[in-house]
Scaffold this active site. Sequence first.
Site, mmCIF file in Angstrom:
data_model
loop_
_atom_site.group_PDB
_atom_site.id
_atom_site.type_symbol
_atom_site.label_atom_id
_atom_site.label_comp_id
_atom_site.label_asym_id
_atom_site.label_seq_id
_atom_site.Cartn_x
_atom_site.Cartn_y
_atom_site.Cartn_z
ATOM 1 N N LYS A 1 9.900 5.377 6.810
ATOM 2 C CA LYS A 1 10.604 4.322 6.102
ATOM 3 C C LYS A 1 11.236 4.926 5.277
ATOM 4 C CE LYS A 1 5.548 1.936 5.151
ATOM 5 N NZ LYS A 1 4.302 2.770 4.677
ATOM 6 N N ASP B 1 1.679 8.669 6.975
ATOM 7 C CA ASP B 1 2.780 7.411 5.953
ATOM 8 C C ASP B 1 2.345 8.282 4.328
ATOM 9 O OD1 ASP B 1 4.062 5.061 4.661
ATOM 10 O OD2 ASP B 1 1.928 4.313 5.389
ATOM 11 N N HIS C 1 -3.466 -6.305 2.586
ATOM 12 C CA HIS C 1 -2.072 -6.822 3.470
ATOM 13 C C HIS C 1 -2.908 -8.492 3.612
ATOM 14 C CE1 HIS C 1 0.474 -3.316 4.896
ATOM 15 N NE2 HIS C 1 0.128 -3.898 3.920
ATOM 16 N N ASP D 1 -3.821 1.953 11.579
ATOM 17 C CA ASP D 1 -3.497 1.690 10.384
ATOM 18 C C ASP D 1 -4.415 1.513 9.374
ATOM 19 O OD1 ASP D 1 -2.469 2.819 8.080
ATOM 20 O OD2 ASP D 1 -0.416 1.764 8.100
ATOM 21 N N SER E 1 0.751 -1.149 -0.144
ATOM 22 C CA SER E 1 -0.097 0.010 0.136
ATOM 23 C C SER E 1 1.008 0.939 0.018
ATOM 24 C CB SER E 1 -1.122 -0.308 0.939
ATOM 25 O OG SER E 1 0.481 -0.351 2.419
ATOM 26 N N GLU F 1 -2.936 6.771 11.846
ATOM 27 C CA GLU F 1 -1.894 6.273 10.712
ATOM 28 C C GLU F 1 -3.135 6.569 9.125
ATOM 29 O OE1 GLU F 1 1.032 3.094 10.603
ATOM 30 O OE2 GLU F 1 1.010 3.878 8.342
ATOM 31 N N GLN G 1 -6.003 -2.248 7.619
ATOM 32 C CA GLN G 1 -4.320 -2.809 7.016
ATOM 33 C C GLN G 1 -4.654 -2.837 8.321
ATOM 34 O OE1 GLN G 1 -1.985 -0.962 3.945
ATOM 35 N NE2 GLN G 1 -0.838 -1.218 5.369
ATOM 36 N N GLU G 2 -4.616 -2.436 9.343
ATOM 37 C CA GLU G 2 -3.109 -2.877 10.838
ATOM 38 C C GLU G 2 -4.127 -1.939 11.243
ATOM 39 O OE1 GLU G 2 0.498 -1.754 9.973
ATOM 40 O OE2 GLU G 2 0.404 -1.111 7.504
ATOM 41 N N SER H 1 9.112 2.336 10.274
ATOM 42 C CA SER H 1 8.567 1.402 9.953
ATOM 43 C C SER H 1 8.924 0.368 9.036
ATOM 44 C CB SER H 1 6.935 1.841 9.069
ATOM 45 O OG SER H 1 6.581 1.039 8.760
ATOM 46 N N HIS H 2 8.698 -1.325 8.839
ATOM 47 C CA HIS H 2 9.131 -1.991 7.872
ATOM 48 C C HIS H 2 7.792 -1.864 6.852
ATOM 49 C CE1 HIS H 2 5.739 -5.153 9.388
ATOM 50 N NE2 HIS H 2 4.995 -3.140 9.793
ATOM 51 N N ARG H 3 8.043 -2.428 5.773
ATOM 52 C CA ARG H 3 7.282 -2.712 5.039
ATOM 53 C C ARG H 3 6.951 -4.159 4.834
ATOM 54 N NH1 ARG H 3 7.236 1.911 1.409
ATOM 55 N NH2 ARG H 3 5.153 0.880 1.093
ATOM 56 N N SER H 4 5.420 -4.379 4.218
ATOM 57 C CA SER H 4 4.890 -5.265 4.403
ATOM 58 C C SER H 4 5.504 -6.615 3.494
ATOM 59 C CB SER H 4 3.158 -5.172 3.210
ATOM 60 O OG SER H 4 3.331 -4.225 2.333
ATOM 61 N N GLU I 1 1.606 -9.433 6.898
ATOM 62 C CA GLU I 1 2.368 -8.321 8.116
ATOM 63 C C GLU I 1 2.428 -9.529 9.790
ATOM 64 O OE1 GLU I 1 1.923 -4.223 9.080
ATOM 65 O OE2 GLU I 1 2.978 -4.228 7.249
ATOM 66 N N LYS J 1 7.099 0.406 14.452
ATOM 67 C CA LYS J 1 6.578 -1.139 14.027
ATOM 68 C C LYS J 1 7.012 -1.893 13.274
ATOM 69 C CE LYS J 1 3.721 1.111 10.319
ATOM 70 N NZ LYS J 1 2.109 1.239 9.590
HETATM 71 C C1 PEP Z 1 3.777 -1.171 6.270
HETATM 72 C C2 PEP Z 1 2.649 -0.381 5.642
HETATM 73 O O1 PEP Z 1 2.502 -0.952 4.653
HETATM 74 P P1 PEP Z 1 3.345 -1.220 3.050
HETATM 75 O O2 PEP Z 1 4.282 -1.370 3.526
HETATM 76 O O3 PEP Z 1 2.460 -2.026 2.433
HETATM 77 O O4 PEP Z 1 3.266 0.399 2.446
HETATM 78 C C3 PEP Z 1 2.068 0.943 5.499
HETATM 79 O O5 PEP Z 1 1.409 0.800 4.973
HETATM 80 O O6 PEP Z 1 2.245 1.307 7.022
HETATM 81 MG MG MG Z 2 1.367 2.804 6.503
#
Ligand code: PEP
Ligand code: MG
Length: 431
Positions: free
Chosen positions: A339, A314, A156, A244, A43, A287, A165-166, A366-369, A207, A390
Amino acid sequence: MDSLIEDIIAREILDSRGNPTVEVEVYLSNGQHARTAVPSGASTGSKEAVELRDGDTLRFGGKGVRQVIQNIEEIIAPDLQDLDVRDQKSIDETMIGLDGTDNKSKLGANAILGVSMACARAAADYCDLPLYAYLGGPGATRLPVPCFNVLNGGVHAHWQGADFQECMLVPYGADSFRESLRWGAEIYHALQALLLEKHLSVGVGDEGGFAPAVDSNHESYDLLVEAIRRAGFEPGKDCGIAIDPASSEFFKDGKYQLRTENRALSSAEMVDYYAEIVRNYPVVLLEDGLAEDDWENWKLLNEKLGSSIELVGDDIFCTNPKIIAQAIEDNIANATLIKLNQIGTVTETIAATRLAQFHGWGAFVSHRSGETTDDFIADLTVALDTGHLKSGAPARGERVAKYNQLLRIEEELGTAASFAGKKAFVRPVRG
Ligand SMILES: C=C(OP(=O)(O)O)C(=O)O
Ligand SMILES: [Mg+2]
């Protein structure tokens, strides 16, 4: 000098979704070398630095990164040769200059970031320092509150779960990182038992969180609160909730399309919808509550909720210092997501974080998905003292790689370590 870059090699590896991604190794003149790997989002914000993929060639079920490998080995490596690996700014600026575009679309942000991260890690190794200490200095001693994405939805979960999503657990009441990780894992297991009891799916999303087909987004919060209690903790005191929704993904024709609830809300109605969630559940962070194309209404969101919770951008900010600066001026949020691959270099990621912090904003790493087992962001979070990060559920190798590295950092810091706790989510109100 021993710290000069001698060679850089790259290879195509698989990420956690089974798609190709880039792994980079930097070799120094003294024989030391360091390795990193680049994550990938699903996303994504439209203003993210460009992740370069090979034409239409489908390899391993995803588009390959062979061109990126070639760009690293044939264009970037010769130009960085003999630069001092500790000079991160020159390294990153050289690559930005070589690329020559605003969004790193020529060489690929995945090429540039892989090299940038590998150089930072090689420099830390050369200086015989852990990465967090190299990037953050002796003051880098605070461990972040982990935000565990235990309910996955939206893109996701291929739209088979919640719209949002989260849905994250935030065990801020613990007094150490180790303890907060234990709490998160215990609540995750309590949630699994609860879902099984309710005959809901315990299959997981990208995730590592469960992805049950709930009837409304509120149901997700009821499940979390119940799981927190069942694990023996008090919602709102020991553990809160972060959300999120990744709302750009369901913002169509000027409305927020809530598929599970079969209704479409205007921006103002969506803000009221969140206000109700915040009233009824122990939410500390929201978020991407509104879409990246809904900048004006973020002001309304910030007016209504900015004094009570952290509002993180984000997709709308893309870790881009220029966009964050505008957002600070317009007062539309009070925190930015961080990110690395949205902006594409370590230097610019640090600049984005520092800019936010300088203005009293939060910076949420943040990580990525689509992830790898690279744990770079664990060190980055401590180095930049962001207080929270996260990295998905407390399960699945590529997610726990980051949490486990934070355990090691806490252990290494010993009595110097502190834990950010709930304060990490409290933002001063700006006039
Ligand atoms: C971690 C996320 O997802 P993606 O890596 O798919 O953007 C997010 O949206 O915060
Ligand atoms: Mg996000």
